[in-house]
Scaffold this active site. Structure first.
Site, mmCIF file in Angstrom:
data_model
loop_
_atom_site.group_PDB
_atom_site.id
_atom_site.type_symbol
_atom_site.label_atom_id
_atom_site.label_comp_id
_atom_site.label_asym_id
_atom_site.label_seq_id
_atom_site.Cartn_x
_atom_site.Cartn_y
_atom_site.Cartn_z
ATOM 1 N N GLU A 147 0.802 -1.232 0.000
ATOM 2 C CA GLU A 147 0.000 0.000 0.000
ATOM 3 C C GLU A 147 0.836 1.283 0.000
ATOM 4 O O GLU A 147 0.618 2.168 0.826
ATOM 5 C CB GLU A 147 -0.940 0.002 1.223
ATOM 6 C CG GLU A 147 -1.927 -1.122 1.188
ATOM 7 C CD GLU A 147 -2.807 -1.174 2.421
ATOM 8 O OE1 GLU A 147 -4.023 -1.318 2.247
ATOM 9 O OE2 GLU A 147 -2.288 -1.087 3.564
HETATM 10 C C1 ACM Z 1 -2.209 -5.390 4.004
HETATM 11 O O1 ACM Z 1 -3.299 -5.842 4.349
HETATM 12 N N1 ACM Z 1 -2.056 -4.089 3.781
HETATM 13 C C2 ACM Z 1 -1.069 -6.243 3.810
#
Ligand code: ACM
Length: 487
Positions: free
Chosen positions: A299
């Site tokens: 992310e």
């Molecule tokens: C995640 O759930 N950002 C690895």
């Protein structure tokens, strides 16, 4: 036909032989030969049996054919990593055999699950022959101790549960925007300045180097390896709050106690960044006896792909230079990877092509699909805690999936294992954690341990009934899934 005991995860072969049970008595002893690496295992066996029976169980460090013993035996000196075991019980004795200490730990928890209390109050082990081995070598649970800190004593309860279901990897998500949870020698300000916070302004905390060593040792005795995660190059606000030289302005960022993701980042062209990655990963690797260190990589929403790839490579190089292997979240599959890198699959909403390409280039896939294995997802719309972005996960959803065909095009041999995850935006204490883990952790453990032809939902939902009284005895909160006829 003798009744077949209800074990979780289901063993490869279990035969109820129908003879008289083994009855634990005043004189029952645990017997091992005197190999130093077996002493800890013998203590564990005596401790677990002692807890269940309410009396202290003696250990003898000499082989003998005496009756009324639980005998632990290693059948080879070089079975490291082999978790298979054999358990044979009859009226006279219980024999546990394995090729490694970890295999004996698996046998001991099987023995613990076999114990039943007879109407006269005595504790019995039914007469059985069990031959068992795991499907996958990596059977994990990832715990987010950054959004909310998890105190060491609570973590040990969870490690005990993991061992009870034969899980063998504790992945600690130690750093994120909201807090830094591990004391790191080269960067003391990380915990000095960035450990006091949690989501919503809740209290924080961190593990000292000694705490971490204690957690690693407690887990190791139970056959569980620790994989520490230092999440870079995003999810780094706790780091940029502690060290302003990681930001272009040189100014530290503000503390963050919300639950948004993707805004914080490192910068490849700052001189402090490379030193930070090298030294922090070297320190964490040095503190960790296991083979793997996790670099995060998820992310990162405010960075061009080339800079992302540069930073993933820098983190990976730092881990390898420190003698460890690299694990990262699935986003790292978009960058060039060394063979043997473990890619942790989590977001099922994306195109599988990069994972197929990564597997072809020698990467291994660890399966943590959010829609099955993220145990912070609500069970249904009425679950008071948890999130919903990956959907609702009832017990059957956590059980009924197949890791080897989950990502179309990834060959089965590239799948190294299965890992559940629990993120703690909404989970502030042990009851909150266990109310989400139980019963689903037992389901994921069976997905990871038991061969697919042995797995069956109707059979599992019958066997899991027996776990409720066990969790009650431990005083743990758990979810009475309506999919099971709990007693
Ligand atoms: C995640 O759930 N950002 C690895």
């Amino acid at each position: 036909m003798p009744a077949v005991p209800a074990l979780i995860p289901k063993p490869a072969r279990l035969e109820a032989t129908g003879g008289d049970p083994f009855v634990i008595s005043e004189s029952t002893t645990v017997v091992v030969n005197g190999r130093p690496d077996l002493i800890g295992i013998a203590v564990l066996a005596a401790d677990l049996l002692g807890r269940v029976t309410g009396r202290s169980i003696e250990i003898r460090y000499a082989e003998s054919d005496a009756p009324d013993v639980v005998r632990l035996r290693l059948t080879t000196a070089d079975g490291e990593g082999d978790e298979s075991y054999k358990l044979v019980s009859n009226a006279g004795r219980v024999d546990l055999e394995a090729r490694s200490p970890a295999g004996l730990v698996r046998a001991i928890v099987t023995l613990r699950q076999l114990l039943t209390t007879a109407p006269d109050g005595s504790l019995r082990v039914p007469a059985v022959v069990i031959e068992d081995a795991p499907r996958y070598a990596w059977r994990g649970l990832s715990i987010d101790v950054a959004r909310h800190f998890v105190a060491k004593r609570d973590l040990k309860v969870i490690i005990g549960l993991m061992a009870h279901y034969k899980l063998n990897v504790l992945h600690l998500h130690l750093t994120d925007d909201q807090g830094w949870r591990l004391q790191v020698r080269s960067r003391p300000q990380l915990t000095r300045l960035s450990s006091g916070t949690s989501v919503n302004g809740d209290p924080g905390g961190f593990y000292t180097a000694d705490d971490y060593a204690d957690i690693v040792a407690f887990a190791s005795v139970r056959g569980v390896r620790v994989v520490p995660e230092i999440d870079v190059p995003g999810h780094v606000n706790a780091a940029t709050h502690a060290y302003g030289n990681l930001t272009p302005s040189g100014e530290p960022t503000d503390v963050y106690t919300g639950i948004e993701v993707g805004f914080s980042r490192l910068y490849a062209d700052l001189p402090a960044t490379g030193d930070f990655l090298r030294e922090v990963f070297a320190d964490v690797a040095e503190m960790t006896p296991g083979d793997y260190v996790h670099i995060g990589g998820d992310e990162v929403l405010t960075m061009e792909p080339a800079e992302y790839a540069t930073l993933v490579a820098a983190a990976s190089d730092a881990v390898r230079a420190a003698g460890k292997k690299v694990v990262g979240w699935q986003e790292i599959a978009s960058t060039p990877l060394e063979p043997g890198t473990v890619v942790q699959y989590w977001d099922t909403r994306v195109d599988p092509a990069p994972f197929v390409a990564a597997a072809e280039a020698g990467a291994l896939l660890l399966m943590s699909p959010g829609s099955k294995a993220y145990l912070d997802m609500k069970y249904d719309a009425s679950t008071p805690l948890g999130l919903e972005w990956a959907g609702h996960i009832e017990l059957r959803d956590a059980y009924d999936w197949e890791p080897s065909t989950l990502v179309p095009g990834v060959p089965a041999e590239s799948v190294i294992g299965v890992e559940a995850a629990i993120w703690t935006e909404t989970l502030r204490d042990l009851p909150a954690l266990t109310s989400m883990l139980l019963p689903r952790l037992a389901a994921i453990a069976e997905v990871a341990w038991t061969e697919p032809e042995q797995r069956d939902w109707e059979d599992f939902r019958t066997r899991v009934v027996g776990q409720g009284p066990f969790w009650d005895r431990l005083g743990l909160s758990w979810y009475r899934s309506p999919q099971v006829d709990w007693r």
